[in-house]
Design a protein around this motif. Structure first.
Motif, PDB file in Angstrom:
ATOM      1  N   HIS A   1      69.400  -6.514  61.311  1.00 32.43           N
ATOM      2  CA  HIS A   1      68.326  -5.806  60.496  1.00 32.43           C
ATOM      3  C   HIS A   1      68.617  -4.380  60.539  1.00 32.43           C
ATOM      4  CE1 HIS A   1      66.555  -9.737  60.052  1.00 32.43           C
ATOM      5  NE2 HIS A   1      66.660  -9.937  61.243  1.00 32.43           N
ATOM      6  N   PHE A   2      68.292  -3.820  59.331  1.00 32.03           N
ATOM      7  CA  PHE A   2      68.142  -2.365  59.422  1.00 32.03           C
ATOM      8  C   PHE A   2      67.440  -1.842  58.573  1.00 32.03           C
ATOM      9  CE2 PHE A   2      71.110  -3.856  56.178  1.00 32.03           C
ATOM     10  CZ  PHE A   2      70.961  -3.187  55.092  1.00 32.03           C
ATOM     11  N   LYS A   3      66.998  -0.348  58.807  1.00 32.34           N
ATOM     12  CA  LYS A   3      66.062   0.419  58.158  1.00 32.34           C
ATOM     13  C   LYS A   3      67.016   1.467  57.575  1.00 32.34           C
ATOM     14  CE  LYS A   3      61.739  -1.686  59.600  1.00 32.34           C
ATOM     15  NZ  LYS A   3      60.444  -1.544  59.938  1.00 32.34           N
ATOM     16  N   ARG A   4      66.825   2.295  56.594  1.00 30.37           N
ATOM     17  CA  ARG A   4      67.185   3.484  56.263  1.00 30.37           C
ATOM     18  C   ARG A   4      66.389   4.118  55.564  1.00 30.37           C
ATOM     19  NH1 ARG A   4      70.714   0.631  52.214  1.00 30.37           N
ATOM     20  NH2 ARG A   4      70.249   2.044  50.282  1.00 30.37           N
ATOM     21  N   GLN A   5      66.807   5.767  55.345  1.00 25.54           N
ATOM     22  CA  GLN A   5      66.196   6.400  54.343  1.00 25.54           C
ATOM     23  C   GLN A   5      67.318   7.092  53.604  1.00 25.54           C
ATOM     24  OE1 GLN A   5      63.327   9.008  56.425  1.00 25.54           O
ATOM     25  NE2 GLN A   5      62.055   8.525  54.346  1.00 25.54           N
ATOM     26  N   ASP A   6      67.399   7.305  52.346  1.00 27.19           N
ATOM     27  CA  ASP A   6      68.316   8.096  51.686  1.00 27.19           C
ATOM     28  C   ASP A   6      67.810   8.651  50.342  1.00 27.19           C
ATOM     29  OD1 ASP A   6      68.851   6.424  49.294  1.00 27.19           O
ATOM     30  OD2 ASP A   6      69.648   4.983  50.733  1.00 27.19           O
ATOM     31  N   ASP A   7      68.490   9.755  50.020  1.00 21.39           N
ATOM     32  CA  ASP A   7      68.179  10.414  48.874  1.00 21.39           C
ATOM     33  C   ASP A   7      68.884   9.795  47.455  1.00 21.39           C
ATOM     34  OD1 ASP A   7      66.676  12.083  50.237  1.00 21.39           O
ATOM     35  OD2 ASP A   7      68.443  13.336  50.835  1.00 21.39           O
ATOM     36  N   ARG A   8      68.997   8.587  47.575  1.00 26.29           N
ATOM     37  CA  ARG A   8      69.745   7.894  46.317  1.00 26.29           C
ATOM     38  C   ARG A   8      68.942   7.462  45.274  1.00 26.29           C
ATOM     39  NH1 ARG A   8      75.329   5.201  47.866  1.00 26.29           N
ATOM     40  NH2 ARG A   8      74.800   4.321  45.854  1.00 26.29           N
ATOM     41  N   SER A   9      68.387   8.560  44.430  1.00 28.17           N
ATOM     42  CA  SER A   9      67.592   8.284  43.310  1.00 28.17           C
ATOM     43  C   SER A   9      67.686   9.033  42.353  1.00 28.17           C
ATOM     44  CB  SER A   9      66.164   7.991  43.837  1.00 28.17           C
ATOM     45  OG  SER A   9      65.634   9.295  44.252  1.00 28.17           O
TER      46      SER A   9
ATOM     47  N   ILE B   1      78.308   4.000  58.971  1.00 32.71           N
ATOM     48  CA  ILE B   1      78.301   5.179  57.866  1.00 32.71           C
ATOM     49  C   ILE B   1      78.763   4.162  56.630  1.00 32.71           C
ATOM     50  CG2 ILE B   1      78.340   7.085  59.519  1.00 32.71           C
ATOM     51  CD1 ILE B   1      81.298   7.416  58.183  1.00 32.71           C
ATOM     52  N   TRP B   2      78.323   4.917  55.635  1.00 35.20           N
ATOM     53  CA  TRP B   2      78.592   4.149  54.099  1.00 35.20           C
ATOM     54  C   TRP B   2      78.775   4.932  53.003  1.00 35.20           C
ATOM     55  CZ3 TRP B   2      80.040  -0.538  52.062  1.00 35.20           C
ATOM     56  CH2 TRP B   2      80.048  -0.580  50.644  1.00 35.20           C
ATOM     57  N   ILE B   3      79.749   5.071  52.387  1.00 31.55           N
ATOM     58  CA  ILE B   3      79.984   5.842  50.935  1.00 31.55           C
ATOM     59  C   ILE B   3      80.256   4.822  50.052  1.00 31.55           C
ATOM     60  CG2 ILE B   3      80.213   8.057  52.138  1.00 31.55           C
ATOM     61  CD1 ILE B   3      83.303   7.631  51.615  1.00 31.55           C
ATOM     62  N   ASP B   4      79.970   5.262  48.623  1.00 33.22           N
ATOM     63  CA  ASP B   4      80.488   4.367  47.491  1.00 33.22           C
ATOM     64  C   ASP B   4      80.488   5.304  46.295  1.00 33.22           C
ATOM     65  OD1 ASP B   4      77.654   4.362  46.202  1.00 33.22           O
ATOM     66  OD2 ASP B   4      77.306   2.660  47.647  1.00 33.22           O
ATOM     67  N   ASN B   5      80.960   4.501  45.125  1.00 29.55           N
ATOM     68  CA  ASN B   5      81.304   5.496  43.996  1.00 29.55           C
ATOM     69  C   ASN B   5      80.105   5.212  43.193  1.00 29.55           C
ATOM     70  OD1 ASN B   5      81.417   2.708  43.300  1.00 29.55           O
ATOM     71  ND2 ASN B   5      82.494   3.155  41.519  1.00 29.55           N
ATOM     72  N   MET B   6      78.973   4.873  43.461  1.00 31.31           N
ATOM     73  CA  MET B   6      77.515   4.865  42.955  1.00 31.31           C
ATOM     74  C   MET B   6      76.640   6.116  43.191  1.00 31.31           C
ATOM     75  SD  MET B   6      77.202   2.216  40.966  1.00 31.31           S
ATOM     76  CE  MET B   6      78.247   0.550  40.582  1.00 31.31           C
ATOM     77  N   GLY B   7      77.141   6.823  44.119  1.00 27.42           N
ATOM     78  CA  GLY B   7      76.646   8.240  44.374  1.00 27.42           C
ATOM     79  C   GLY B   7      77.275   9.248  45.209  1.00 27.42           C
ATOM     80  N   SER B   8      76.652  10.136  45.539  1.00 25.09           N
ATOM     81  CA  SER B   8      77.577  11.239  46.309  1.00 25.09           C
ATOM     82  C   SER B   8      76.994  11.665  47.642  1.00 25.09           C
ATOM     83  CB  SER B   8      77.690  12.681  45.280  1.00 25.09           C
ATOM     84  OG  SER B   8      76.009  13.087  45.221  1.00 25.09           O
ATOM     85  N   GLY B   9      76.196  10.690  48.058  1.00 25.29           N
ATOM     86  CA  GLY B   9      75.568  11.202  49.443  1.00 25.29           C
ATOM     87  C   GLY B   9      76.386  10.218  50.398  1.00 25.29           C
ATOM     88  N   ILE B  10      76.065  10.481  51.744  1.00 24.95           N
ATOM     89  CA  ILE B  10      76.744   9.688  52.966  1.00 24.95           C
ATOM     90  C   ILE B  10      75.508   8.923  53.503  1.00 24.95           C
ATOM     91  CG2 ILE B  10      77.893   9.545  55.051  1.00 24.95           C
ATOM     92  CD1 ILE B  10      79.226  11.931  54.298  1.00 24.95           C
TER      93      ILE B  10
END
Length: 161
Positions: free
Chosen positions: A137-145, A114-123
């Motif tokens: 190698h990883f793939k992910r989907q997120d709502d960071r846009s 799991i990852w969080i950072d100060n460039m967004g508000s999601g996990i």
């Protein structure tokens, strides 16, 4: 007749109780295997310490690469089951802080993060990643846009030996 039914009922309950006890013992063994740190957690622990990270990122295909460096402090937690990482640096001229928890799921045989950072508000949830930590190698989907659309990302992590 009452006595035969009582004996039959007692035999049935005793067998059921013995079967339930065996299931409980098997469940306890499985749980112990699941919760006990093993070789994969020991491999993860080799990356405890303070490291300099170098990141190259492309915001879209064909775009110019953006490079940054950061400091990562990694340490195992919860009795050697998980590794936390605290990252600090700068990205795009702005201060950057990130935090992750990575672990190896003994039942599914995969790493998860799991990852969080100060460039967004999601996990972000990354994984599953195979059991070879040297090359994730990883793939992910997120709502960071900024437009609310789902982003798809894939990448690799190559820890230096």
């Amino acid at each position: 007749m009452k006595r035969i039914i009582s004996i039959a009922l007692f035999s049935f309950l005793a067998c059921g109780s013995l079967h339930a006890q065996m299931d409980t013992l098997e469940m306890m063994k499985n749980w112990q295997d699941y919760m006990t740190p093993g070789p994969m957690q020991a491999m993860l622990a080799k990356y405890d310490g303070t490291f300099t990270e170098e990141t190259t990122m492309w915001m879209m295909p064909g775009a110019q690469a953006e490079k940054s460096t950061a400091k990562s402090v990694n340490k195992m937690m919860f009795g050697g089951r998980y590794q936390e990482s605290r990252i600090s640096g700068d990205f795009g001229g702005m201060p950057f802080e990130g935090y992750s928890i990575m672990g190896y799921d003994n039942a599914r045989k995969v790493f998860q993060l799991i990852w969080i950072d100060n460039m967004g508000s999601g996990i972000m949830l990354l994984g599953p990643m195979g059991p070879h930590y040297q090359d994730h190698h990883f793939k992910r989907q997120d709502d960071r846009s900024d437009d609310g659309q789902r982003n798809r990302c894939q990448g690799s992590v190559y820890p230096h030996q």
